[in-house]
Motif scaffolding. Sequence first.
Motif: not given
Length: 298
Positions: A60-80
């Motif tokens: 919930y990047p903008d909080g619970v009243e904002g848009q949301t998404f399920f993320e399965k894949n590790a984002p490109s900026h995932t630390p090693d």
Amino acid sequence: MSDTKTSVQVDGVRLTLSNLDKVMYPRHGFTKGEVIDYYARIAPVLLPHLKDRPATRLRYPDGVEGQTFFEKNAPSHTPDWVRTVCLPTPGGSRDAVNFVVVDDLPALVWCANLAALELHVPQWRVGPRGGAREPDLLVFDLDPGPPAMVEEAREVACLLRDLLETDGLRSFPKTSGKKGLHLYVPIKETSDQRTSAYAKEAARRLEKEHPRLVVSRMEKKLRSGKVFVDWSQNNRHKTTVAPYSLRAAEEPSVSTPVTWDEVNSGAELWFGPDEVRERVERHGDLLEPLLTLRQKLP
């Protein structure tokens, strides 16, 4: 609000945290800094339930009243230093996904900083080389259909507990963090076909014995005033919100382990982050048996 950043050291790993004053739960004023603080403090009992389980994060990047998404894949900026594992996802938009495995405190804080309010995991683990193992948990999601409420879910939980006990199985309850209850049964590693079949049959037996209170079938039109015993969570590709995970609701609530006495007595079954930390200080991890007890399905 300015994009403020803070550098912190977590178990020897340097992380950059951002926007700690950003409000995640507007009606309560609960900030991202408080989300991260909760997860860091609850980590000793949460991490064992996440270990080796590929995590789906509800962000919930903008909080619970904002848009949301399920993320399965590790984002490109995932630390090693964040563990990832590539697993097939039949029927999905990709043939395989790089899942994040939240095995340690730095990875947990990193997820919280990305506004991953909810953490969902399957009933199976991955092995040392990354392959999926067989399920070691059986779970039932007890979902009351209006006008049924948590009181009906309590009653069904006790009925289901008794049914499982006749099959020689101990079960352990937690709140969903919303209106329902979850029942876990720790088992010896067993194929997901067998665990799903057993869970479906148990739900059908309960519906047959208590048709006015219980429904085991998926159709939503059948659920009014009854408690849906969702056995489908045992499908290999399904996940359940992890114990001690926050939930995205008007107020910050937590999917909280509870005792059978609390379920039976009609005690309050809604808990916020502060209450959950206090409960852990008093009782420890009520779901610790999930980590060690291995029962054989009949």
